[in-house]
Motif scaffolding. Structure first.
Motif, mmCIF file in Angstrom:
data_model
loop_
_atom_site.group_PDB
_atom_site.id
_atom_site.type_symbol
_atom_site.label_atom_id
_atom_site.label_comp_id
_atom_site.label_asym_id
_atom_site.label_seq_id
_atom_site.Cartn_x
_atom_site.Cartn_y
_atom_site.Cartn_z
ATOM 1 N N UNK A 35 -1.529 4.900 10.584
ATOM 2 C CA UNK A 35 -1.184 3.967 9.507
ATOM 3 C C UNK A 35 -1.031 4.693 8.181
ATOM 4 N N UNK A 36 -1.969 5.575 7.859
ATOM 5 C CA UNK A 36 -1.883 6.347 6.612
ATOM 6 C C UNK A 36 -0.632 7.221 6.592
ATOM 7 N N UNK A 37 -0.330 7.822 7.728
ATOM 8 C CA UNK A 37 0.819 8.716 7.803
ATOM 9 C C UNK A 37 2.126 7.981 7.557
ATOM 10 N N UNK A 38 2.167 6.695 7.862
ATOM 11 C CA UNK A 38 3.388 5.904 7.691
ATOM 12 C C UNK A 38 3.533 5.314 6.288
ATOM 13 N N UNK A 39 2.517 5.448 5.450
ATOM 14 C CA UNK A 39 2.576 4.861 4.110
ATOM 15 C C UNK A 39 3.577 5.611 3.231
ATOM 16 N N UNK A 40 4.266 4.910 2.332
ATOM 17 C CA UNK A 40 5.219 5.564 1.431
ATOM 18 C C UNK A 40 4.519 6.326 0.313
ATOM 19 N N UNK A 41 5.217 7.296 -0.256
ATOM 20 C CA UNK A 41 4.696 8.074 -1.386
ATOM 21 C C UNK A 41 4.610 7.218 -2.647
ATOM 22 N N UNK B 202 -3.219 11.851 2.671
ATOM 23 C CA UNK B 202 -2.421 12.953 3.231
ATOM 24 C C UNK B 202 -3.330 14.068 3.746
ATOM 25 N N UNK B 203 -4.403 14.329 3.019
ATOM 26 C CA UNK B 203 -5.336 15.372 3.446
ATOM 27 C C UNK B 203 -5.919 15.058 4.819
ATOM 28 N N UNK B 204 -6.152 13.778 5.091
ATOM 29 C CA UNK B 204 -6.689 13.397 6.403
ATOM 30 C C UNK B 204 -5.668 13.655 7.495
ATOM 31 N N UNK B 205 -4.459 13.091 7.349
ATOM 32 C CA UNK B 205 -3.527 13.213 8.476
ATOM 33 C C UNK B 205 -2.888 14.598 8.591
ATOM 34 N N UNK B 206 -3.051 15.435 7.549
ATOM 35 C CA UNK B 206 -2.567 16.819 7.641
ATOM 36 C C UNK B 206 -3.668 17.789 8.066
ATOM 37 N N UNK B 207 -4.886 17.305 8.253
ATOM 38 C CA UNK B 207 -6.024 18.184 8.546
ATOM 39 C C UNK B 207 -5.844 18.916 9.871
ATOM 40 N N UNK B 208 -6.109 20.209 9.838
ATOM 41 C CA UNK B 208 -6.096 21.027 11.055
ATOM 42 C C UNK B 208 -7.491 21.035 11.671
ATOM 43 N N UNK C 150 0.830 -1.204 0.000
ATOM 44 C CA UNK C 150 0.000 0.000 0.000
ATOM 45 C C UNK C 150 0.864 1.252 0.000
ATOM 46 N N UNK C 151 0.515 2.207 -0.869
ATOM 47 C CA UNK C 151 1.110 3.534 -0.832
ATOM 48 C C UNK C 151 0.004 4.542 -0.534
ATOM 49 N N UNK C 152 0.382 5.776 -0.266
ATOM 50 C CA UNK C 152 -0.616 6.777 0.088
ATOM 51 C C UNK C 152 -1.038 7.591 -1.130
ATOM 52 N N UNK C 153 -2.235 8.182 -1.027
ATOM 53 C CA UNK C 153 -2.721 9.123 -2.026
ATOM 54 C C UNK C 153 -2.873 10.507 -1.435
ATOM 55 N N UNK C 154 -3.271 11.454 -2.262
ATOM 56 C CA UNK C 154 -3.368 12.837 -1.802
ATOM 57 C C UNK C 154 -4.428 12.995 -0.710
ATOM 58 N N UNK C 155 -5.512 12.225 -0.773
ATOM 59 C CA UNK C 155 -6.546 12.413 0.240
ATOM 60 C C UNK C 155 -6.269 11.627 1.511
#
Length: 270
Positions: free
Chosen positions: A106-112, A76-82, A69-74
């Protein structure tokens, strides 16, 4: 994340853009189970959506040893949400209410991105930007396949024989002048959407089916994806899986997203 480097792989099942649709994911994983697959890869945009983030995460965790599994933009949008992002976005607020903290971590640890082998490369959007559509130009508001030179420029030096991507939700395979093949898996769980960035555009499949792709190495001397481009051919199948999209649409509507419900039922945007 499973590491396949010590095993032979001839066939990959590639999924992407689940978008919290556990109903579609379950149907796709069931379909894959009945096929001769060596490795499943997941290209991101996994839990963002008004359907079932927690249940989707739980299903993926049950299969985590089988899926790269790799990450997608959304993701990233979740774990970067303020706090302000969450307050301004009812869907994001629902996601944070629904998901356990472990899912965000888990999402934050996924590779690009990820090199499955010398010949197989995974990314969500493009090799340098998870927000870029690698195959489509959307300047007209509708997706049009880019020129060969434009796609090669976006590859930014990636020389793998097969590049597997997602992000656009449009299933597509393009062969370049270099002989490289780019496969967009389409979306498992969200068959149409409208976006204002970078300009207003619509991405529609005109079908409620769940999409994924099978990529198979054929004709190689040893029959594995570790073989070179010169002695390997690649076979791609874009699979459309029926599932209970009405159940997904009802949850989306219940969570305030009639636009998602319409897309899930039709593969079109309102």
């Amino acid at each position: 994340m499973n590491n396949p480097k010590n095993k032979q792989i001839t066939t990959i099942a590639a999924i992407s853009d689940i978008h919290s649709n556990v109903f579609a994911l379950e149907a796709v994983l069931t379909d894959i189970k009945h096929r001769d697959i060596d490795q499943i890869v997941n290209l991101g945009d996994i839990l963002y959506g008004p359907i079932a983030p927690k249940d989707t995460y739980a299903l993926l965790m049950a299969h985590q040893n089988d899926i790269i599994t790799i990450r997608g933009n959304q993701d990233r949008q979740i774990y970067e949400a303020t706090a302000a992002d969450i307050a301004d976005n009812a869907t994001m607020a629902f996601i944070f209410e629904n998901l356990p903290k472990a899912a965000v971590e888990w999402m934050q640890a996924l590779p690009f991105d990820y090199h499955v082998s010398e010949d197989i490369y995974l990314c969500h959007g493009s090799p340098t930007d998870d927000m870029v559509y690698m195959l489509e130009n959307i300047e007209t508001g509708q997706p049009i396949v880019r020129d060969d030179a434009d796609i090669l420029a976006l590859l930014n030096g990636i020389e793998s024989a097969v590049i597997i991507c997602g992000h656009t939700h449009i299933p597509r395979t393009v062969t370049l002048s270099t002989g490289q093949m780019i496969v967009n898996t389409g979306s498992v769980g969200y068959p149409a959407y409208e976006d204002d960035l970078p300009i207003a555009h619509k991405m529609q499949t005109y079908s409620p089916h769940a999409s994924y792709a099978l990529i198979k190495c054929v004709g190689a001397e040893q029959g594995t994806i570790q073989s070179t481009k010169q002695d390997t051919s690649w076979q791609v199948e874009h699979i459309k899986v029926p599932y209970d999209y009405e159940a997904a649409a009802k949850l989306a509507a219940m969570n305030g997203r009639e636009d998602w419900a319409f897309a899930l039922r039709t593969g079109q945007v309102l």
